[in-house]
Design a protein around this motif. Structure first.
Motif, PDB file in Angstrom:
ATOM      1  N   ALA A  51       0.855  -1.186   0.000  1.00 35.30           N
ATOM      2  CA  ALA A  51       0.000   0.000   0.000  1.00 35.30           C
ATOM      3  C   ALA A  51       0.889   1.234   0.000  1.00 35.30           C
ATOM      4  CB  ALA A  51      -0.927   0.009   1.215  1.00 35.30           C
ATOM      5  N   ALA A  52       0.301   2.370  -0.304  1.00 32.39           N
ATOM      6  CA  ALA A  52       0.988   3.655  -0.226  1.00 32.39           C
ATOM      7  C   ALA A  52       0.176   4.586   0.661  1.00 32.39           C
ATOM      8  CB  ALA A  52       1.162   4.269  -1.613  1.00 32.39           C
ATOM      9  N   ALA A  53       0.871   5.402   1.435  1.00 29.99           N
ATOM     10  CA  ALA A  53       0.190   6.335   2.334  1.00 29.99           C
ATOM     11  C   ALA A  53       1.136   7.481   2.654  1.00 29.99           C
ATOM     12  CB  ALA A  53      -0.259   5.633   3.614  1.00 29.99           C
ATOM     13  N   GLU A  54       0.597   8.505   3.286  1.00 26.40           N
ATOM     14  CA  GLU A  54       1.399   9.637   3.750  1.00 26.40           C
ATOM     15  C   GLU A  54       2.018   9.252   5.080  1.00 26.40           C
ATOM     16  OE1 GLU A  54       2.939  13.563   3.200  1.00 26.40           O
ATOM     17  OE2 GLU A  54       1.789  12.249   1.858  1.00 26.40           O
ATOM     18  N   GLY A  55       3.329   9.068   5.090  1.00 25.24           N
ATOM     19  CA  GLY A  55       4.030   8.727   6.309  1.00 25.24           C
ATOM     20  C   GLY A  55       4.602   9.950   6.989  1.00 25.24           C
ATOM     21  N   PRO A  56       5.319   9.767   8.084  1.00 23.11           N
ATOM     22  CA  PRO A  56       5.906  10.908   8.802  1.00 23.11           C
ATOM     23  C   PRO A  56       6.850  11.735   7.940  1.00 23.11           C
ATOM     24  CG  PRO A  56       5.982   8.929  10.152  1.00 23.11           C
ATOM     25  CD  PRO A  56       5.562   8.501   8.787  1.00 23.11           C
ATOM     26  N   ASP A  57       7.453  11.096   6.917  1.00 24.29           N
ATOM     27  CA  ASP A  57       8.409  11.787   6.052  1.00 24.29           C
ATOM     28  C   ASP A  57       7.893  11.972   4.636  1.00 24.29           C
ATOM     29  OD1 ASP A  57      10.661  11.949   7.995  1.00 24.29           O
ATOM     30  OD2 ASP A  57      10.509   9.763   7.884  1.00 24.29           O
ATOM     31  N   ALA A  94       7.735  -1.777  12.591  1.00 21.48           N
ATOM     32  CA  ALA A  94       7.088  -2.746  13.473  1.00 21.48           C
ATOM     33  C   ALA A  94       6.379  -3.819  12.653  1.00 21.48           C
ATOM     34  CB  ALA A  94       6.093  -2.035  14.380  1.00 21.48           C
ATOM     35  N   ALA A  95       6.613  -5.072  13.010  1.00 25.23           N
ATOM     36  CA  ALA A  95       6.015  -6.184  12.292  1.00 25.23           C
ATOM     37  C   ALA A  95       4.509  -6.246  12.532  1.00 25.23           C
ATOM     38  CB  ALA A  95       6.659  -7.495  12.727  1.00 25.23           C
ATOM     39  N   VAL A  96       3.809  -6.899  11.626  1.00 25.06           N
ATOM     40  CA  VAL A  96       2.382  -7.141  11.821  1.00 25.06           C
ATOM     41  C   VAL A  96       2.230  -8.012  13.080  1.00 25.06           C
ATOM     42  CG1 VAL A  96       0.290  -8.114  10.811  1.00 25.06           C
ATOM     43  CG2 VAL A  96       1.990  -6.994   9.349  1.00 25.06           C
ATOM     44  N   PRO A  97       1.371  -7.622  14.015  1.00 21.89           N
ATOM     45  CA  PRO A  97       1.300  -8.320  15.311  1.00 21.89           C
ATOM     46  C   PRO A  97       0.548  -9.648  15.250  1.00 21.89           C
ATOM     47  CG  PRO A  97      -0.244  -6.497  15.286  1.00 21.89           C
ATOM     48  CD  PRO A  97       0.522  -6.415  14.000  1.00 21.89           C
ATOM     49  N   VAL A  98       1.156 -10.624  14.581  1.00 18.03           N
ATOM     50  CA  VAL A  98       0.619 -11.982  14.515  1.00 18.03           C
ATOM     51  C   VAL A  98       1.741 -12.948  14.873  1.00 18.03           C
ATOM     52  CG1 VAL A  98      -1.207 -11.489  12.852  1.00 18.03           C
ATOM     53  CG2 VAL A  98       1.083 -12.033  12.025  1.00 18.03           C
ATOM     54  N   ASP A  99       1.374 -14.149  15.317  1.00 18.37           N
ATOM     55  CA  ASP A  99       2.365 -15.102  15.805  1.00 18.37           C
ATOM     56  C   ASP A  99       3.137 -15.780  14.689  1.00 18.37           C
ATOM     57  OD1 ASP A  99       1.667 -14.565  18.425  1.00 18.37           O
ATOM     58  OD2 ASP A  99       0.169 -16.160  18.501  1.00 18.37           O
ATOM     59  N   GLN A 100       2.505 -15.928  13.520  1.00 18.51           N
ATOM     60  CA  GLN A 100       3.144 -16.600  12.395  1.00 18.51           C
ATOM     61  C   GLN A 100       3.139 -15.687  11.183  1.00 18.51           C
ATOM     62  OE1 GLN A 100       0.292 -20.094  13.116  1.00 18.51           O
ATOM     63  NE2 GLN A 100       1.991 -21.058  12.043  1.00 18.51           N
ATOM     64  N   GLY A 101       4.055 -15.972  10.257  1.00 18.18           N
ATOM     65  CA  GLY A 101       4.059 -15.218   9.019  1.00 18.18           C
ATOM     66  C   GLY A 101       2.799 -15.482   8.218  1.00 18.18           C
ATOM     67  N   ARG A 102       2.515 -14.591   7.294  1.00 18.93           N
ATOM     68  CA  ARG A 102       1.310 -14.674   6.476  1.00 18.93           C
ATOM     69  C   ARG A 102       1.683 -14.574   5.000  1.00 18.93           C
ATOM     70  NH1 ARG A 102      -0.401 -15.744  10.889  1.00 18.93           N
ATOM     71  NH2 ARG A 102      -2.142 -14.776  12.015  1.00 18.93           N
ATOM     72  N   LEU A 103       1.050 -15.407   4.189  1.00 21.06           N
ATOM     73  CA  LEU A 103       1.145 -15.306   2.744  1.00 21.06           C
ATOM     74  C   LEU A 103      -0.212 -14.902   2.191  1.00 21.06           C
ATOM     75  CD1 LEU A 103       3.118 -18.581   1.893  1.00 21.06           C
ATOM     76  CD2 LEU A 103       4.022 -16.309   2.427  1.00 21.06           C
ATOM     77  N   ILE A 110      -7.208   3.658   3.193  1.00 18.73           N
ATOM     78  CA  ILE A 110      -8.472   4.387   3.284  1.00 18.73           C
ATOM     79  C   ILE A 110      -8.291   5.518   4.296  1.00 18.73           C
ATOM     80  CG2 ILE A 110     -10.892   4.291   4.029  1.00 18.73           C
ATOM     81  CD1 ILE A 110     -10.639   2.832   1.487  1.00 18.73           C
ATOM     82  N   ALA A 111      -8.563   6.740   3.872  1.00 19.20           N
ATOM     83  CA  ALA A 111      -8.510   7.913   4.765  1.00 19.20           C
ATOM     84  C   ALA A 111      -7.212   7.962   5.573  1.00 19.20           C
ATOM     85  CB  ALA A 111      -9.722   7.909   5.700  1.00 19.20           C
ATOM     86  N   GLY A 112      -6.109   7.678   4.911  1.00 22.42           N
ATOM     87  CA  GLY A 112      -4.804   7.835   5.540  1.00 22.42           C
ATOM     88  C   GLY A 112      -4.314   6.643   6.329  1.00 22.42           C
ATOM     89  N   LYS A 113      -5.165   5.640   6.565  1.00 18.23           N
ATOM     90  CA  LYS A 113      -4.745   4.448   7.288  1.00 18.23           C
ATOM     91  C   LYS A 113      -4.701   3.253   6.339  1.00 18.23           C
ATOM     92  CE  LYS A 113      -6.242   5.780  11.923  1.00 18.23           C
ATOM     93  NZ  LYS A 113      -7.050   5.405  13.111  1.00 18.23           N
ATOM     94  N   ILE A 114      -3.834   2.312   6.657  1.00 15.59           N
ATOM     95  CA  ILE A 114      -3.682   1.122   5.835  1.00 15.59           C
ATOM     96  C   ILE A 114      -4.380  -0.042   6.536  1.00 15.59           C
ATOM     97  CG2 ILE A 114      -2.060  -0.495   4.803  1.00 15.59           C
ATOM     98  CD1 ILE A 114      -0.021   1.806   4.746  1.00 15.59           C
ATOM     99  N   GLN A 140       1.446   7.389  10.684  1.00 18.46           N
ATOM    100  CA  GLN A 140       2.034   8.460  11.477  1.00 18.46           C
ATOM    101  C   GLN A 140       2.538   7.957  12.827  1.00 18.46           C
ATOM    102  OE1 GLN A 140       2.553  11.494  10.238  1.00 18.46           O
ATOM    103  NE2 GLN A 140       1.564  10.872   8.318  1.00 18.46           N
ATOM    104  N   ALA A 141       1.797   7.031  13.418  1.00 15.84           N
ATOM    105  CA  ALA A 141       2.173   6.515  14.737  1.00 15.84           C
ATOM    106  C   ALA A 141       2.960   5.217  14.653  1.00 15.84           C
ATOM    107  CB  ALA A 141       0.919   6.293  15.579  1.00 15.84           C
ATOM    108  N   ASN A 142       3.051   4.647  13.455  1.00 18.99           N
ATOM    109  CA  ASN A 142       3.727   3.358  13.275  1.00 18.99           C
ATOM    110  C   ASN A 142       3.144   2.307  14.219  1.00 18.99           C
ATOM    111  OD1 ASN A 142       5.603   1.572  12.113  1.00 18.99           O
ATOM    112  ND2 ASN A 142       7.101   1.965  13.735  1.00 18.99           N
TER     113      ASN A 142
END
Length: 363
Positions: A51-57, A94-103, A110-114, A140-142
């Motif tokens: 995805a693409a979004a407006e980040g802190p930089d 920061a990694a996606v907060p799940v216990d296992q990797g995802r494929l 949407i509205a600035g959030k992913i 913005q908050a990572n």
């Protein structure tokens, strides 16, 4: 349809200005240099949600989950990366907060959030499990926030943003088979509903985009029965157009349209372009495959280089160019500014790549 014997493991007014593509038959002056965006993911990653979004930089490309270079069950990943376009720099976040990797998860802004949906896990014995999680990532908050799970967990689905509020999940794989469901998520109320069912054969690994009030869903892999207790898979060279009722996002009028030239492709990068009324498709594999890039028929899949689009106004396909580097195993095509980006994926010989490609379409 092209029959594939095996089972999924158990459980010309418009042209392309090529920063990485050949435009209308003309090669760019330096196709190798212009084929890349000038920065790469911190590690090779394929089948990743993007995805693409407006980040802190400033404008930033994001990647979540996916498959690392080893391509075994142990190489599924929940890693996340942010690539700042202005300084051409990528970093792990920061990694996606799940216990296992995802494929085969998917993401959309949407509205600035992913928003990040689902995917599947792979066990040591090869069992695959579709996962229900939905997260909102705040650039913005990572940080991640867990949202209401998918009513029917799916992976390898098409994900489409609508009106900067709604998100469609079209068909996809659920644990033991494909589903015809079109699940609709309302980001404003964190609420799920069901839209008009997908009328084609249920598929996974398909691609699509949405522009204005219309979507195009192309290709994918269908289950065509059982042989000796194993699923018989078939490539689905079919394309469907869905027109959304502007007054009711759950109502979609579906109709079949002409298949695109060149035969079906698996896991293309795709997105809608509202301003042009165009659905874009790029790359993809020439043979449906398991997560390691080997086809369900036992033959290795090869990446392709075509870029083409479906014109919603004229109901016609347009050839838009070719990728300087063939690429496959994508979960989305992201746009920032005037450019579209392809992040990671697989190259020739099914090699997982860290490359970021970009291109621009000019009228």
């Amino acid at each position: 349809m092209i029959n594939l014997w095996l089972h999924r493991l158990p459980a010309m007014a418009m042209g392309i200005v090529l920063i990485g593509l050949a435009a209308c038959g003309q090669e760019p002056a330096d196709p190798t240099a212009s084929a890349v965006a000038g920065f790469e993911l911190p590690m090779p990653m394929s089948n990743n949600a993007v995805a693409a979004a407006e980040g802190p930089d400033g404008p930033t490309l994001y990647s979540f989950n996916g498959l690392q270079a080893g391509k075994t069950w142990q190489d599924t990943s929940n890693a996340a990366f942010a690539c700042i376009i202005s300084i051409k720099q990528c970093e792990e976040i920061a990694a996606v907060p799940v216990d296992q990797g995802r494929l085969a998860s998917a993401a959309v802004t949407i509205a600035g959030k992913i928003y990040i949906f689902g995917g599947y896990t792979v066990a040591e014995n090869g069992d695959e499990l579709s996962t229900p999680e939905v997260f909102a990532f705040d650039p913005q908050a990572n940080s991640y926030a867990r949202l209401t799970d998918m009513p029917t967990p799916v992976d390898d689905m098409v994900i489409l943003p609508y009106r900067d509020r709604y998100i469609y999940l079209v068909s996809g794989w659920h644990d033991e088979g494909n589903v015809s469901l079109v699940q609709l998520y309302d980001t404003q109320f964190d609420r799920w509903s069901v839209a008009t069912e997908f009328p084609g054969k249920p598929v996974f690994g398909h691609a699509g985009g949405l522009a204005n009030h219309s979507m195009i869903i192309a290709d994918g892999v269908a289950v065509a029965g059982l042989v000796d207790g194993k699923r018989k898979f078939a490539a689905a060279p079919f394309v469907w157009r869905g027109d959304i009722d502007p007054g009711d996002p759950t109502r979609i009028s579906w109709r079949a349209v002409a298949a695109h030239p060149g035969g079906p492709r698996y896991r293309m990068a795709a997105a809608g372009d509202n301003s042009r009324g165009l659905i874009l498709f790029a790359g993809g594999g020439d043979n449906p495959y398991n997560y390691n890039g080997i086809g369900y028929d036992g033959e290795p899949a090869n990446p392709t280089d075509r870029v083409f689009g479906y014109d919603l106004k004229t109901d016609t396909w347009r050839e838009l160019g070719v990728l300087a580097t063939p690429s496959m195993d994508h979960r989305g095509l992201v746009k920032s500014g005037d450019h579209h980006y392809i992040m990671g994926g697989m190259d020739a010989k099914q090699a997982v790549s860290a490359r970021i490609l970009k291109f621009r379409i000019d009228d």
